[in-house]
Design an enzyme around this catalytic site. Structure first.
Site, PDB file in Angstrom:
ATOM      1  N   GLY A  29      61.820  -5.625  95.997  1.00  0.00           N
ATOM      2  CA  GLY A  29      62.431  -6.939  95.864  1.00  0.00           C
ATOM      3  C   GLY A  29      63.917  -6.875  95.602  1.00  0.00           C
ATOM      4  O   GLY A  29      64.700  -7.658  96.157  1.00  0.00           O
ATOM      5  N   ARG A  86      58.022   6.493  91.348  1.00  0.00           N
ATOM      6  CA  ARG A  86      58.998   5.826  90.489  1.00  0.00           C
ATOM      7  C   ARG A  86      59.257   6.610  89.200  1.00  0.00           C
ATOM      8  O   ARG A  86      60.364   6.562  88.651  1.00  0.00           O
ATOM      9  CB  ARG A  86      58.525   4.401  90.163  1.00  0.00           C
ATOM     10  CG  ARG A  86      58.682   3.458  91.354  1.00  0.00           C
ATOM     11  CD  ARG A  86      58.210   2.062  91.046  1.00  0.00           C
ATOM     12  NE  ARG A  86      58.577   1.145  92.132  1.00  0.00           N
ATOM     13  CZ  ARG A  86      58.153  -0.104  92.235  1.00  0.00           C
ATOM     14  NH1 ARG A  86      57.348  -0.601  91.311  1.00  0.00           N
ATOM     15  NH2 ARG A  86      58.531  -0.868  93.236  1.00  0.00           N
ATOM     16  N   LYS A 105      54.210 -11.254 103.824  1.00  0.00           N
ATOM     17  CA  LYS A 105      54.789 -12.589 103.657  1.00  0.00           C
ATOM     18  C   LYS A 105      56.115 -12.765 104.383  1.00  0.00           C
ATOM     19  O   LYS A 105      57.109 -12.146 104.013  1.00  0.00           O
ATOM     20  CB  LYS A 105      54.979 -12.885 102.169  1.00  0.00           C
ATOM     21  CG  LYS A 105      53.671 -12.999 101.389  1.00  0.00           C
ATOM     22  CD  LYS A 105      53.952 -13.358  99.948  1.00  0.00           C
ATOM     23  CE  LYS A 105      52.675 -13.495  99.141  1.00  0.00           C
ATOM     24  NZ  LYS A 105      52.949 -13.828  97.720  1.00  0.00           N
ATOM     25  N   GLY A 133      57.661  -0.685  97.614  1.00  0.00           N
ATOM     26  CA  GLY A 133      56.591   0.151  97.082  1.00  0.00           C
ATOM     27  C   GLY A 133      55.502   0.463  98.079  1.00  0.00           C
ATOM     28  O   GLY A 133      54.985   1.587  98.121  1.00  0.00           O
TER      29      GLY A 133
END
Length: 401
Positions: free
Chosen positions: A381, A35, A200, A357
């Site tokens: 996200g 990043r 998830k 990530g």
């Protein structure tokens, strides 16, 4: 959106830049600087034009209070190395140190403010609190550049409100991310395959629903797969499974079962022998058919037959988007499925995008270079919400500007 190329005359000006430097750390050592590297084109271009850079960023979730464990000091050190110039780190966000540090900048100099999430107003749910903090940010700059794509889905003071107070522009990274995501949602060359993994299922169900309208095939692995496996009527033993989402997964399968590819086998372990805190495995790994997972074992990676199935589908594609590992990729014995997916993307002639990530960290840990993929997104996200069809506040405010 206007970009930094629309404002050439920045010499001597204080350019306030929101970057996403939320990098993984082991102690005070950065384990993946992807990043930070992604921000270099924008930072270098502005420095070359004589701008005085004032960088805002966050690290972790300090929840509005000062916590030395989340200091940006390691980021300042690494950024100094990559830019080849000393990056001055303010010891606060908008206090005396920040003011003095910015005042001392000369043309081409770089300052990094401390973690913006040390400020309670940064992520406050109260508009007036975010606006008050944004006014303090704005006092440190003459114009604002948004280059932290990983946070553009957040309505936070350093992302949204500050862009309403200063002339606002997109950095090269944000421009590139938006271009790639538009290509995935409206201009994808077919066959278009989406590979989703991670833990998830609740985070990605809306994305699955939206992508079923544009993708030819959804390949689903990782922990999220076992809620879908349960929805097919199979028992999943001690595997990760969200009982509240079984019906929603069943609805997705009813809608497009012929376009959703699920695991046919899995690598299973005794959950008591898997320590997530230390990322170690003390027991054996067994390969099990997906409809034969024992009650006392957990599926923690896709199996060999699934690897073959997934790789074949990826290699047939012309466009591939991948978000989320296929298993516990931090553990060597449970990383094979993720490795196979990464290798298929590298081997493929398709336009390949790695998002998230965990996926980005995995491919770099496996030794792959960023250039071996069409694009590695910095926003997990944010990318998913864009693909879900949501309006991202940090992009909307740039468009309004």
């Amino acid at each position: 959106m206007k970009s930094i190329d629309d404002v050439r005359d920045v010499a001597g000006k204080r350019v306030l830049i929101r970057c996403d430097f939320n990098v993984p750390l082991q102690g005070d050592q950065i384990t993946d600087d992807g990043r930070i590297r992604a921000a270099l084109p924008t930072l270098t271009a502005l420095r070359d034009r004589g701008a005085r850079l004032v960088i805002m960023a966050h690290l972790g979730r300090p929840d509005g209070s000062v916590n030395p464990a989340y200091s940006l000091a390691p980021v300042a050190r690494r950024l100094s190395e990559l830019l080849g110039v000393q990056v001055a780190l303010a010891t606060d966000v908008v206090g005396p140190s920040a003011t003095a540090t910015v005042a001392a900048l000369n043309d081409g100099d770089v300052a990094l403010l401390e973690n913006v999430r040390f400020e309670p107003g940064e992520a406050s749910k109260v508009d007036i609190e975010r606006e008050a903090l944004a006014a303090k940010y704005a006092a440190l700059g003459d114009l604002f550049v948004s280059d932290g794509f990983g946070v553009v889905h957040r309505k936070q003071a350093s992302v949204y409100e500050v862009a309403t107070l200063l002339p606002a522009y997109a950095g090269y990274l944000v421009q590139r991310e938006v271009t790639v995501l538009k290509r995935l949602t409206t201009e994808a060359v077919r066959p278009y395959v989406v590979v989703l993994g991670g833990a998830k299922v609740s985070d990605k169900l809306a994305v699955v629903d939206n992508l079923l309208t544009v993708a030819d095939t959804l390949v689903i692995g990782g922990g999220m797969a076992y809620t879908f496996v349960k929805a097919e009527g199979n028992e999943v033993g001690a595997s990760l499974m969200d009982a509240t989402k079984v019906d929603a997964c069943a609805q997705c399968l009813d809608k497009a079962k012929d376009r959703i590819l699920l695991p046919v086998d899995a690598r299973t372990v005794d959950p008591a022998e898997l320590d997530f805190a230390t990322m170690t495995l003390s027991g054996d790994v067994a390969v099990t058919a997906i409809d034969e997972i024992p009650a006392d074992r957990a599926a923690v990676d896709i199996g060999p037959a699934t690897e073959t199935l997934f790789a074949k589908k990826i290699l047939e594609a012309k466009t591939v988007f991948w978000n989320g590992p296929m298993g516990v990729s931090e553990i060597e014995a449970l990383s094979q499925g993720t490795r196979v997916v990464a290798e298929a993307l590298v081997t493929s002639s398709a336009f390949t995008v790695v998002g998230g990530g965990d996926s980005a960290a995995a491919v770099r840990a496996f030794g792959y270079a960023d250039a071996q993929f069409g694009h590695i997104s910095t926003g997990g996200g944010a990318s998913l919400e864009y693909l879900e069809g949501k309006t991202l506040p940090g992009l909307a405010v740039l468009e309004e500007a």
